[in-house]
Scaffold this active site. Structure first.
Site, PDB file in Angstrom:
ATOM      1  CE  LYS A   1      -8.706  12.245 -11.996  1.00  0.00           C
ATOM      2  NZ  LYS A   1      -7.393  11.815 -11.580  1.00  0.00           N
TER       3      LYS A   1
ATOM      4  CG  HIS B   1      -7.228  18.132 -24.070  1.00  0.00           C
ATOM      5  ND1 HIS B   1      -6.463  17.104 -23.576  1.00  0.00           N
ATOM      6  CD2 HIS B   1      -6.605  19.268 -23.701  1.00  0.00           C
ATOM      7  CE1 HIS B   1      -5.430  17.619 -22.931  1.00  0.00           C
ATOM      8  NE2 HIS B   1      -5.491  18.924 -23.000  1.00  0.00           N
TER       9      HIS B   1
END
Length: 879
Positions: free
Chosen positions: A545, A138
């Protein structure tokens, strides 16, 4: 603790002094004086001096373009040096002597002994221990590999300086080396000039395996065995595999068009090449060591009569590994292999069996101390890493598989599969999975997108069983998503079962996880192939999120609990795979606390967890740090299984349901409901500029033209961390708690804090986030970068943040954040002095950058990138 903290401060001071000398030599006294003046103003500003605060703003607001790079670099590099000193302190001799961590394995075993825990139960639980770390690429690792290597060497110097018997000459030599390393770092560009490819990312991961985990795993297993011997009175079996390493590097193609089937194949070849290289080094040393002449009769019968029997066996392995290295080197260089597959090592047992025979023979001949030396370490490495170095996960988004099957269906005239009802999809997939005839016509030419999916499945089919750990389906929503992947693997000719892992990510998908898995388990064909074993991945990033931290956390907990209950009822062995990150908005928390806050029985089949981005370096980057990380993980898993946390009381569940609903409504009301939110977000954070930073190979957005919903969870969190509002990690949580307390339920909330690890960990995570946030700095971003008509949004959010801080303090009965962890509070206070100038400089640079984006001064762009990496270093957990 005071002496230990004093040593840490002294190390930071020494590194800072050497950095100052380097800057003076490289840039001159005037620049050093400017930097020192900014540092003093920042320190005084933090101490509450309003004049110093204004002077700091004026100085950084008027800084010339030619001075911005050295100033930004100075504060950024100091924060990197602080991180090195802090990382070293956790493994220093002084730290080890100062405290025996209550979270360590040895302390856990002491507690188990005091509580008269069943030795048999402990024995059984230790032998089932499994820590599987999945390394991912990531894009939050902002530090270049060139600098990471220098940082490791600086760490080694600090270790040498800790010896109190050094002569003055020896100390001077080490300090000169330190100064040189800091100078090398200063004269190295900290910003990558090109975005890394997926192959570069994989090489970074394998370098970390080689430089740290290769040493750490055998060392941890030795410590684990010594602890078991001390407290349980027995040695662990040599073939025990409590640690496994897997990787997404080269296998994770979700949203990354650069990870192709060819890249996956290349990374798999490279992993085998690197494994052969590392084992060859080990085996060559072992050949020097095993010069003994005596062996057991069984060993002689199997390998023949030789003067030095062990060397004979080991040298044969050395020849095979040399051939293996050449074979994969040829493949990587696109040459015809010089050796055949029959001459090389392709499976773990080809290494394990002869070496284990050596081990047993040495023990039978009274040479246990020799058997338990380097040979045992190599056996442990074979168990953990194998001849593939790590297993690889393949990950792809669910709709890509649906689209591929839909394209096949259209070609053979069976309609539009993507529009079918779920029951019809399942019926079709089960029928095809049970059929012996192929579905895909031989001469069919698929679209490039579908060809890529099919090619990936073919690469999997070419691998031996165990090379690919599992196939993860992101955004999994239905049973057909899982069955579709099984069908594609069957069509590619995969001759064995590969675990197909649904990843449940959004709030709605987490809530539906039990229903989806029930449907799957009701399919006879499916139950037949999984052999009563199932892995399910829980997504932390996208759920937070989607719904905010509090609602996401409770949905994750409930989903895990429901899946544990379902699989226990059906007699299926469940492994939960946790997609955690380094930040609170992505499920990050101190490892021990996070694991003990999991639902009861959710860790009984071990832990599988992603280690992401910069957290790989912080937690695993040095052998001693990695050993400590393994120790903490092992201790937490064993404690969770032997001394499980309490089941939540019905009234706690009711409160969590209320908190979840209220916090989700507040979060979505701001992020989705306010039409001004997206333009505010884009102005108040460096979100758009972040895409220019060549961090990882994966694009920041799933859809380049989309809004916040298309932005990946990592850059979403990274952007808010930069402007110190830290919004994804707290929005909605504190306000929801406040509302519930105002309804007269404060006593229940306090009891949850005191008695329920799940809830107390969430409050602790909030406290950590609040201690790193800063409303004044966030306001500077607004006033300089945001249109006035949008200021109300920032003002409302900052007011909410301040109210939330007071709410959390009322729960912890403290007057200041982090009062119970003073060394963390001190660390944050020290970092703020260096991070504040970077934040204020970033505001100024963003203003200059956006004034004329078509003609940006290269120094402004470079300095802006440095502030981004510097703030990331200051905050520690970035994305």
């Amino acid at each position: 603790m005071t002496q230990e903290y004093s040593t840490l401060r002294n190390n930071i001071s020494m590194l800072g002094r050497f950095l100052g000398e380097t800057i003076n030599d490289a840039q001159g006294e005037d620049i050093l004086e400017l930097i020192e003046n900014i540092r003093k103003l920042s320190r005084n500003s933090r101490a509450g001096d309003d004049k110093a605060r204004q002077a700091l703003l004026d100085t950084l607001g008027s800084i010339s373009n030619e001075n911005i790079i050295p100033v930004a670099r100075a504060f950024s590099q100091f924060l990197n040096l602080t991180n090195i000193a802090e990382q070293y302190q956790t493994i220093s001799r002084e730290h080890s002597l100062a405290q025996s961590s209550s979270q360590s394995l040895s302390e856990l075993f002491k507690r188990l002994k005091e509580q008269n825990a069943s030795v048999e139960e402990v024995h059984k639980t230790v032998e089932k221990l499994l820590i599987e770390l999945v390394l991912t690429a990531h894009p939050t690792e902002t530090t270049r590999r060139s600098l990471i290597h220098k940082h490791i060497e600086i760490n080694k110097c600090l270790s040498k300086l800790e010896h109190h018997d050094l002569t003055e000459k020896e100390r001077n030599i080490i300090e000169r080396l330190l100064l040189r390393l800091i100078a090398e770092a200063w004269h190295t560009n900290e910003i990558r000039t090109v975005r890394p490819t997926p192959f570069d990312e994989a090489k970074w991961g394998f370098a970390m395996l080689e430089n740290s985990l290769w040493q750490a795993v055998p060392e941890f297993l030795r410590q684990l065995n010594e602890t078991a011997r001390e407290f349980l009175g027995y040695d662990l079996p040599v073939g025990l595999k409590p640690v496994r390493i897997s990787s997404w590097m080269g296998g994770d193609r979700d949203g990354n068009p650069f990870v192709t089937a060819q890249i996956t194949k290349k990374v798999l070849y490279f992993a085998r090449w690197k494994a052969a290289d590392l084992f060859l080094q080990d085996i060559s040393k072992l050949a020097d060591e095993l010069s003994m002449m005596k062996c057991s009769d069984e060993f002689r019968d199997k390998y023949g009569e030789h003067l030095e029997p062990y060397r004979f066996v080991v040298k044969n392995l050395r020849n095979q590994l040399t051939a293996t290295l050449a074979y994969f080197d040829d493949h990587l260089s696109n040459r015809t292999p010089r050796v055949s597959e029959s001459e090389i090592i392709l499976e773990d047992n080809q290494l394990w069996e002869p070496l284990y025979d050596c081990y047993q023979s040495l023990i039978q001949c009274g040479m246990r101390i020799i058997a338990n030396g380097s040979l045992l370490d190599i056996l442990h490495r074979i168990s953990c890493f194998g001849v593939t170095l790590s297993q690889m996960d393949i990950r792809q988004e669910s709709t890509r598989h649906t689209d591929a099957i839909a394209e096949i269906m259209r070609y053979i005239g069976l309609g539009d599969y993507s529009q079918w009802m779920e029951d019809d999809k399942q019926a079709f997939l089960i029928r095809e999975l049970s059929s012996r005839r192929p579905l895909i016509p031989q001469n069919w030419t698929p679209s490039p997108e579908t060809k890529e999916i099919l090619d990936t499945c073919k690469v999997i089919a070419q691998q031996k069983q165990g090379v690919i750990a599992c196939y993860v389906i992101s955004m999994a929503r239905s049973a057909s998503d899982v069955l579709a992947v099984h069908l594609l693997l069957k069509e590619a000719g995969v001759p064995y079962h590969i675990p197909v892992v649904p990843l449940f990510e959004t709030l709605e998908d987490l809530d539906a996880a039990e229903k989806v898995m029930t449907q799957l388990f009701n399919v006879g064909w499916y139950r037949g192939v999984i052999n009563n074993r199932q892995m399910v991945m829980i997504g932390y990033s996208d759920s937070a999120k989607d719904a905010g931290m509090m609602a996401a956390s409770w949905a994750q907990y409930r989903a895990q609990e429901a899946l544990v209950n379902l699989t226990e009822k059906l007699g299926i062995e469940l492994t939960l795979f946790h997609g955690r990150g380094g930040t609170i908005g992505r499920g990050g928390a101190p490892a021990h606390a996070a694991l003990l806050s999991q639902p009861p029985r959710s860790l009984k089949n071990g832990l599988r967890v992603t280690e992401q981005g910069e957290m790989i370096r912080f937690k695993l980057g040095l052998p001693a740090v990695a050993v400590e990380t393994f120790d903490l993980y092992a201790s937490a898993i064993l404690e969770a299984n032997l001394l499980p946390p309490p089941e939540p009381k019905p009234e706690w569940r009711t409160i969590m349901d209320e908190l979840s609903t209220i916090s989700c409504d507040i979060y979505r009301g701001v992020v989705r409901g306010d039409k001004d939110f997206v333009p505010y977000f884009r102005s108040a954070t460096p979100e758009q500029e972040l895409s220019k930073l060549p961090l990882g190979s994966r694009p920041a957005k799933r859809n380049p033209n989309g809004g916040v919903e298309s932005l990946r969870a990592i850059p979403w969190i990274f952007a808010w961390m930069q402007n110190r509002l830290m919004l994804p990690a707290w929005l909605g949580a504190g306000a929801a708690i406040r509302q519930v307390i105002e309804q007269g339920k404060g006593d229940i909330i306090h009891k949850m804090c005191e008695n329920w690890p799940f809830f107390s960990t969430r409050i602790g995570m909030l406290e950590m986030v609040f201690s790193k946030s800063d409303t004044w700095l966030s306001q500077q971003y607004d006033q300089r970068l945001v249109k006035k008509e949008l200021w109300y949004l920032g003002e409302n959010l900052r007011k909410q943040l301040e109210d939330d801080i007071q709410t959390v303090l009322s729960l912890s009965h403290q007057s200041e954040l982090m009062s119970d962890l003073p060394w963390i509070a001190d660390s944050i206070a020290l970092r703020n002095i260096y991070t504040d100038p970077l934040n204020l400089l970033q505001v100024e640079l963003l203003h200059r950058f956006r004034e004329n984006p078509e003609q940006v001064n290269p120094d402004v762009e470079q300095a802006l990138m440095i502030t981004i990496t510097g703030i990331a270093a200051g905050m520690r957990n970035t994305g």
